[in-house]
Design a protein around this motif. Sequence first.
Motif, PDB file in Angstrom:
ATOM      1  N   SER A  27       3.107  39.314  47.488  1.00 13.86           N
ATOM      2  CA  SER A  27       1.759  39.168  46.952  1.00 13.86           C
ATOM      3  C   SER A  27       1.311  37.709  47.006  1.00 13.86           C
ATOM      4  CB  SER A  27       1.688  39.704  45.521  1.00 13.86           C
ATOM      5  OG  SER A  27       2.543  38.951  44.696  1.00 13.86           O
ATOM      6  N   GLU A  28       2.266  36.791  46.802  1.00  5.88           N
ATOM      7  CA  GLU A  28       1.908  35.371  46.876  1.00  5.88           C
ATOM      8  C   GLU A  28       1.605  34.946  48.294  1.00  5.88           C
ATOM      9  OE1 GLU A  28       4.757  32.669  45.125  1.00  5.88           O
ATOM     10  OE2 GLU A  28       4.750  33.904  43.317  1.00  5.88           O
ATOM     11  N   ALA A  29       2.369  35.528  49.232  1.00 15.46           N
ATOM     12  CA  ALA A  29       2.250  35.082  50.614  1.00 15.46           C
ATOM     13  C   ALA A  29       1.380  36.034  51.427  1.00 15.46           C
ATOM     14  CB  ALA A  29       3.641  34.980  51.238  1.00 15.46           C
ATOM     15  N   ALA A  30       0.389  36.595  50.771  1.00 16.99           N
ATOM     16  CA  ALA A  30      -0.405  37.643  51.398  1.00 16.99           C
ATOM     17  C   ALA A  30      -1.103  37.181  52.675  1.00 16.99           C
ATOM     18  CB  ALA A  30      -1.437  38.166  50.415  1.00 16.99           C
ATOM     19  N   ASP A  31      -1.383  35.887  52.782  1.00 20.18           N
ATOM     20  CA  ASP A  31      -2.158  35.454  53.948  1.00 20.18           C
ATOM     21  C   ASP A  31      -1.285  34.909  55.074  1.00 20.18           C
ATOM     22  OD1 ASP A  31      -1.328  33.173  52.721  1.00 20.18           O
ATOM     23  OD2 ASP A  31      -3.187  32.066  53.141  1.00 20.18           O
ATOM     24  N   THR A  32       0.052  34.978  54.947  1.00 20.47           N
ATOM     25  CA  THR A  32       0.896  34.434  56.017  1.00 20.47           C
ATOM     26  C   THR A  32       0.792  35.274  57.280  1.00 20.47           C
ATOM     27  OG1 THR A  32       2.774  35.662  55.138  1.00 20.47           O
ATOM     28  CG2 THR A  32       2.605  33.346  54.515  1.00 20.47           C
ATOM     29  N   GLY A  33       0.249  36.471  57.150  1.00 20.23           N
ATOM     30  CA  GLY A  33       0.092  37.318  58.323  1.00 20.23           C
ATOM     31  C   GLY A  33      -1.293  37.202  58.938  1.00 20.23           C
ATOM     32  N   SER A  34      -2.132  36.363  58.361  1.00 19.91           N
ATOM     33  CA  SER A  34      -3.511  36.280  58.860  1.00 19.91           C
ATOM     34  C   SER A  34      -3.573  35.534  60.193  1.00 19.91           C
ATOM     35  CB  SER A  34      -4.405  35.564  57.844  1.00 19.91           C
ATOM     36  OG  SER A  34      -4.134  34.180  57.863  1.00 19.91           O
ATOM     37  N   GLU A  85      12.150  37.145  56.630  1.00 15.75           N
ATOM     38  CA  GLU A  85      11.855  36.622  55.297  1.00 15.75           C
ATOM     39  C   GLU A  85      10.419  36.901  54.881  1.00 15.75           C
ATOM     40  OE1 GLU A  85      12.796  32.501  55.189  1.00 15.75           O
ATOM     41  OE2 GLU A  85      14.923  32.879  54.794  1.00 15.75           O
ATOM     42  N   ASP A  86       9.632  37.409  55.789  1.00 13.71           N
ATOM     43  CA  ASP A  86       8.212  37.566  55.478  1.00 13.71           C
ATOM     44  C   ASP A  86       7.628  38.747  56.255  1.00 13.71           C
ATOM     45  OD1 ASP A  86       5.496  37.367  55.158  1.00 13.71           O
ATOM     46  OD2 ASP A  86       5.448  35.181  55.326  1.00 13.71           O
ATOM     47  N   GLU A  87       7.478  39.839  55.556  1.00  8.99           N
ATOM     48  CA  GLU A  87       6.989  41.076  56.196  1.00  8.99           C
ATOM     49  C   GLU A  87       5.565  40.908  56.733  1.00  8.99           C
ATOM     50  OE1 GLU A  87       7.215  44.542  57.882  1.00  8.99           O
ATOM     51  OE2 GLU A  87       8.939  43.648  56.872  1.00  8.99           O
ATOM     52  N   ASN A  88       4.753  40.114  56.031  1.00  9.38           N
ATOM     53  CA  ASN A  88       3.373  39.886  56.498  1.00  9.38           C
ATOM     54  C   ASN A  88       3.367  39.146  57.819  1.00  9.38           C
ATOM     55  OD1 ASN A  88       1.926  41.048  54.310  1.00  9.38           O
ATOM     56  ND2 ASN A  88       2.515  39.289  53.069  1.00  9.38           N
ATOM     57  N   GLN A  91       4.508  41.465  60.751  1.00 12.64           N
ATOM     58  CA  GLN A  91       3.448  42.310  61.297  1.00 12.64           C
ATOM     59  C   GLN A  91       2.341  41.446  61.903  1.00 12.64           C
ATOM     60  OE1 GLN A  91       3.625  45.605  61.754  1.00 12.64           O
ATOM     61  NE2 GLN A  91       1.775  45.252  62.955  1.00 12.64           N
ATOM     62  N   GLY A  92       2.033  40.343  61.217  1.00 16.45           N
ATOM     63  CA  GLY A  92       0.933  39.466  61.650  1.00 16.45           C
ATOM     64  C   GLY A  92       1.130  38.914  63.044  1.00 16.45           C
ATOM     65  N   ILE A  93       2.359  38.524  63.356  1.00 19.54           N
ATOM     66  CA  ILE A  93       2.599  37.911  64.665  1.00 19.54           C
ATOM     67  C   ILE A  93       2.491  38.967  65.769  1.00 19.54           C
ATOM     68  CG2 ILE A  93       5.145  38.144  64.572  1.00 19.54           C
ATOM     69  CD1 ILE A  93       3.143  35.239  66.099  1.00 19.54           C
ATOM     70  N   LYS A  94       2.872  40.213  65.433  1.00 23.33           N
ATOM     71  CA  LYS A  94       2.745  41.292  66.418  1.00 23.33           C
ATOM     72  C   LYS A  94       1.266  41.553  66.723  1.00 23.33           C
ATOM     73  CE  LYS A  94       6.996  43.652  65.022  1.00 23.33           C
ATOM     74  NZ  LYS A  94       7.578  44.887  64.458  1.00 23.33           N
ATOM     75  N   ASP A  95       0.452  41.513  65.681  1.00 21.17           N
ATOM     76  CA  ASP A  95      -0.984  41.732  65.868  1.00 21.17           C
ATOM     77  C   ASP A  95      -1.617  40.555  66.608  1.00 21.17           C
ATOM     78  OD1 ASP A  95      -0.621  44.052  64.464  1.00 21.17           O
ATOM     79  OD2 ASP A  95      -1.316  43.232  62.553  1.00 21.17           O
ATOM     80  N   TYR A  96      -1.189  39.356  66.228  1.00 23.46           N
ATOM     81  CA  TYR A  96      -1.773  38.141  66.808  1.00 23.46           C
ATOM     82  C   TYR A  96      -1.635  38.133  68.331  1.00 23.46           C
ATOM     83  CZ  TYR A  96      -2.517  33.165  67.732  1.00 23.46           C
ATOM     84  OH  TYR A  96      -2.978  31.973  68.228  1.00 23.46           O
ATOM     85  N   SER A  97      -0.422  38.445  68.811  1.00 25.77           N
ATOM     86  CA  SER A  97      -0.167  38.345  70.247  1.00 25.77           C
ATOM     87  C   SER A  97      -0.247  39.700  70.950  1.00 25.77           C
ATOM     88  CB  SER A  97       1.206  37.712  70.476  1.00 25.77           C
ATOM     89  OG  SER A  97       2.168  38.336  69.663  1.00 25.77           O
ATOM     90  N   SER A  98      -0.581  40.752  70.194  1.00 28.57           N
ATOM     91  CA  SER A  98      -0.568  42.116  70.744  1.00 28.57           C
ATOM     92  C   SER A  98       0.747  42.377  71.469  1.00 28.57           C
ATOM     93  CB  SER A  98      -1.720  42.350  71.722  1.00 28.57           C
ATOM     94  OG  SER A  98      -2.923  42.043  71.129  1.00 28.57           O
ATOM     95  N   TRP A  99       1.800  42.087  70.802  1.00 29.01           N
ATOM     96  CA  TRP A  99       3.141  42.230  71.376  1.00 29.01           C
ATOM     97  C   TRP A  99       4.003  42.895  70.315  1.00 29.01           C
ATOM     98  CZ3 TRP A  99       4.279  41.267  76.344  1.00 29.01           C
ATOM     99  CH2 TRP A  99       5.618  41.182  76.726  1.00 29.01           C
ATOM    100  N   PRO A 100       4.651  44.026  70.664  1.00 30.30           N
ATOM    101  CA  PRO A 100       5.237  44.839  69.596  1.00 30.30           C
ATOM    102  C   PRO A 100       6.605  44.410  69.092  1.00 30.30           C
ATOM    103  CG  PRO A 100       5.489  45.945  71.709  1.00 30.30           C
ATOM    104  CD  PRO A 100       4.754  44.669  71.988  1.00 30.30           C
ATOM    105  N   THR A 101       7.230  43.453  69.762  1.00 27.14           N
ATOM    106  CA  THR A 101       8.616  43.153  69.389  1.00 27.14           C
ATOM    107  C   THR A 101       8.837  41.676  69.076  1.00 27.14           C
ATOM    108  OG1 THR A 101       9.072  43.053  71.768  1.00 27.14           O
ATOM    109  CG2 THR A 101       9.675  45.084  70.647  1.00 27.14           C
ATOM    110  N   ILE A 102       9.938  41.418  68.391  1.00 27.66           N
ATOM    111  CA  ILE A 102      10.411  40.081  68.051  1.00 27.66           C
ATOM    112  C   ILE A 102      11.688  39.884  68.864  1.00 27.66           C
ATOM    113  CG2 ILE A 102      11.198  38.611  66.149  1.00 27.66           C
ATOM    114  CD1 ILE A 102       8.384  39.651  65.633  1.00 27.66           C
TER     115      ILE A 102
END
Lengths: 152, 141
Positions: A27-34, A85-88, A91-102
């Motif tokens: 909840s604190e880090a809600a914007d790390t996925g933005s 360490e950060d679920e947001n 998911q955020g990085i997958k959306d950012y680059s339109s790439w499904p994997t890490i």
Amino acid sequence: MSRVFLTTARFLRTQGARSAFLRALSSEAADTGSREHIDGLVKKDKVVVFMKGVPQQPMCGFSNAVVQILRMHGVDNYSSYNVLEDENLRQGIKDYSSWPTIPQVFLSGEFVGGCDILLQMHQNGDLVEELQKVGIRSALLDKQPDTDKDKQ
Amino acid sequence: MNVGVRQACRLVTAYRGNLLSLTARSARTMSTEEKQPGPVESTIREKLSQHFQPSHLDVINESYMHCVPPGSETHFKVVVVSDMFDNEAIIKRHRMVNGVLQEELEGPVHALSIMAKTPKQWEDSGGKVSKSPACRGGMGQ
């Protein structure tokens, strides 16, 4: 900073309060996925890696491969972000680059690819060139030309 | 994560040998003939066949290399050889494959290793498929 975080995380885990801690964290880090936040991260350094675990202790074979490849090129000084360490962020990085994997690798803010692509770029020599473009001299250029003769 | 599980993963990882060997060695495609493919594997095969009309297609379930229950369908490697990759950069090719398998990647499939080649590249490479890296135990998160 991340060490403090890890220690804290471990301590809380042993206290059985892990889920509560993670809830508070998300909840604190809600914007790390933005998009804005991630845009800032990928442009902060010449080489940026989103991975599972940390370079000293990767938690996934594919992430480890990326770390090892960069190490072979003498690239040690890069920013890495642990998506475990950060679920947001995960998911955020997958959306950012339109790439499904890490893992995901960025050079000068530009998405390069994941493990397969970096490995292929390493094998065909493109990685040396791409690093050069962002002002990094690959350590492989200073080695004997036959060092990876058996890569096939 | 359970420490015991993680240690077991490490042992398996050590057994499977040094990761660096992945850049140095190639492995022949593992035969999937002796085992009945699972539903996810079948879907992946079907979708890739339909979309790319590949001259060569391998769908390899590599889940057994990771700390997931036996019979899982979470980690895959696909080898797709198709004319559709002509004149496309590698990142575009990977995006094409990821796009076709979007549903699977959002669902059961956790890791997808992609080899996307044109028939000419496949021929030149002698049909070699590189080895996937060993697990490092991060699945339980």
